[in-house]
Motif scaffolding. Sequence first.
Motif, PDB file in Angstrom:
ATOM      1  N   LYS A 228       0.864  -1.310  -0.292  1.00 36.83           N
ATOM      2  CA  LYS A 228       0.316   0.242   0.223  1.00 36.83           C
ATOM      3  C   LYS A 228       0.401   1.548   0.347  1.00 36.83           C
ATOM      4  O   LYS A 228       0.223   2.475  -0.618  1.00 36.83           O
ATOM      5  N   LYS A 229       2.483   1.204   0.808  1.00 34.83           N
ATOM      6  CA  LYS A 229       2.900   2.579   0.339  1.00 34.83           C
ATOM      7  C   LYS A 229       3.742   2.488  -0.880  1.00 34.83           C
ATOM      8  O   LYS A 229       4.735   2.831  -1.106  1.00 34.83           O
ATOM      9  N   GLY A 230       3.798   1.310  -1.736  1.00 37.55           N
ATOM     10  CA  GLY A 230       4.437   1.529  -2.943  1.00 37.55           C
ATOM     11  C   GLY A 230       5.593   0.667  -3.190  1.00 37.55           C
ATOM     12  O   GLY A 230       6.059   0.967  -4.088  1.00 37.55           O
ATOM     13  N   LYS A 231       5.684  -0.244  -2.162  1.00 37.56           N
ATOM     14  CA  LYS A 231       6.896  -1.307  -2.470  1.00 37.56           C
ATOM     15  C   LYS A 231       6.405  -2.065  -3.284  1.00 37.56           C
ATOM     16  O   LYS A 231       5.535  -2.883  -3.266  1.00 37.56           O
ATOM     17  N   PRO A 232       7.537  -2.937  -3.758  1.00 36.61           N
ATOM     18  CA  PRO A 232       7.302  -4.158  -5.384  1.00 36.61           C
ATOM     19  C   PRO A 232       6.972  -4.929  -4.012  1.00 36.61           C
ATOM     20  O   PRO A 232       7.673  -5.155  -3.106  1.00 36.61           O
ATOM     21  N   ALA A 233       5.935  -6.316  -4.558  1.00 32.95           N
ATOM     22  CA  ALA A 233       5.167  -7.207  -4.228  1.00 32.95           C
ATOM     23  C   ALA A 233       6.146  -8.187  -3.377  1.00 32.95           C
ATOM     24  O   ALA A 233       6.079  -9.079  -2.320  1.00 32.95           O
ATOM     25  N   ALA A 234       7.086  -9.132  -4.446  1.00 31.48           N
ATOM     26  CA  ALA A 234       8.317  -9.747  -3.945  1.00 31.48           C
ATOM     27  C   ALA A 234       8.940  -9.569  -3.816  1.00 31.48           C
ATOM     28  O   ALA A 234       9.519 -10.579  -2.720  1.00 31.48           O
ATOM     29  N   GLU A 235       9.962  -8.165  -3.774  1.00 32.52           N
ATOM     30  CA  GLU A 235      11.028  -7.858  -2.292  1.00 32.52           C
ATOM     31  C   GLU A 235      10.561  -7.890  -1.399  1.00 32.52           C
ATOM     32  O   GLU A 235      10.573  -8.297  -0.141  1.00 32.52           O
ATOM     33  N   SER A 236       8.954  -7.515  -1.007  1.00 36.93           N
ATOM     34  CA  SER A 236       8.135  -7.059   0.616  1.00 36.93           C
ATOM     35  C   SER A 236       7.867  -8.935   0.951  1.00 36.93           C
ATOM     36  O   SER A 236       7.803  -9.242   2.057  1.00 36.93           O
ATOM     37  N   GLN A 237       7.336  -9.855  -0.069  1.00 34.59           N
ATOM     38  CA  GLN A 237       7.064 -11.133   0.327  1.00 34.59           C
ATOM     39  C   GLN A 237       8.080 -11.639   0.953  1.00 34.59           C
ATOM     40  O   GLN A 237       8.670 -12.499   1.970  1.00 34.59           O
ATOM     41  N   LYS A 238       9.317 -11.322   0.408  1.00 30.83           N
ATOM     42  CA  LYS A 238      11.215 -11.989   0.211  1.00 30.83           C
ATOM     43  C   LYS A 238      11.202 -12.152   1.874  1.00 30.83           C
ATOM     44  O   LYS A 238      12.025 -12.673   2.269  1.00 30.83           O
ATOM     45  N   PHE A 239      11.736 -10.666   2.179  1.00 31.37           N
ATOM     46  CA  PHE A 239      12.013 -10.263   3.338  1.00 31.37           C
ATOM     47  C   PHE A 239      10.939 -10.116   4.447  1.00 31.37           C
ATOM     48  O   PHE A 239      11.767 -10.622   5.565  1.00 31.37           O
ATOM     49  N   TRP A 240       9.695 -10.537   5.000  1.00 28.82           N
ATOM     50  CA  TRP A 240       8.723 -10.853   5.569  1.00 28.82           C
ATOM     51  C   TRP A 240       8.655 -12.044   5.955  1.00 28.82           C
ATOM     52  O   TRP A 240       8.695 -12.869   6.684  1.00 28.82           O
TER      53      TRP A 240
END
Length: 244
Positions: A228-240
């Motif tokens: 929702k803040k604009g971060k790419p989904a794949a990047e965020s999924q990998k991180f969390w």
Amino acid sequence: MASSKSITSSETIAFLSKFTPCDVSDSLNKRGIKDGGFIPNLINQSPVIGKTSAVGKAYTVLYAPLSDPRPAVTQAYIDQVPEDAIVVIGLPLSLQTTWAPYCRINNALYGGLMSTRAQYRKANGSVILGRIRDLDEHNDLGYPVWSYGVGTSAPGPFVKVVGINVPLEVKTIGIEADEQILTINPGDYIIADKNGVVRLPDDEKLADILDYIPKRVDADTRVSEDIKKGKPAAESQKFWRSKI
């Protein structure tokens, strides 16, 4: 969550009621269950009210043709439903298909009176691998029911109950369009909402699966916030998800 040996089935049901079948499937996927425990083709005919999901241990009922050599069960299954159970009603493989409506019998296997009695017995819902009738009655009761479809006639002219608390085999289609069989065992946890129905075996893997569910939900909540803040989904999924 504590180990499965230190928690009761009632505590497990209360815990799982806070999560969706999708949440449970994610945990099962992580543990190598490719179908996520999903029981396909079921439609939510009367919704869950007041909880995220309807959850309970499977109380299974098997119908078979009147010509089946097995004797009919003489005591009404509905009068034996345990508290907090999910009633799961099925048919033998010979009366199942892998195309809609997924069974060869047009008579309803379940109706409003059965939900009335199941609710009185404090069951948490019913899953019918066949047709049901009396939609308004289930909804007026606020009692959640899933089925393949609907019908009008009672089951008696064609089928009889031949087993209670027995394994139910269900025909499905695999990824290569080959016919496969999934089994719902008595005592499996059933988790269901408008997304569908999932089975979770009560075995040595249960504690590990329960432990993962809230961690995955928390990780995906954080992913949603990032997206929702604009971060790419794949990047965020990998991180969390790497932190689980």
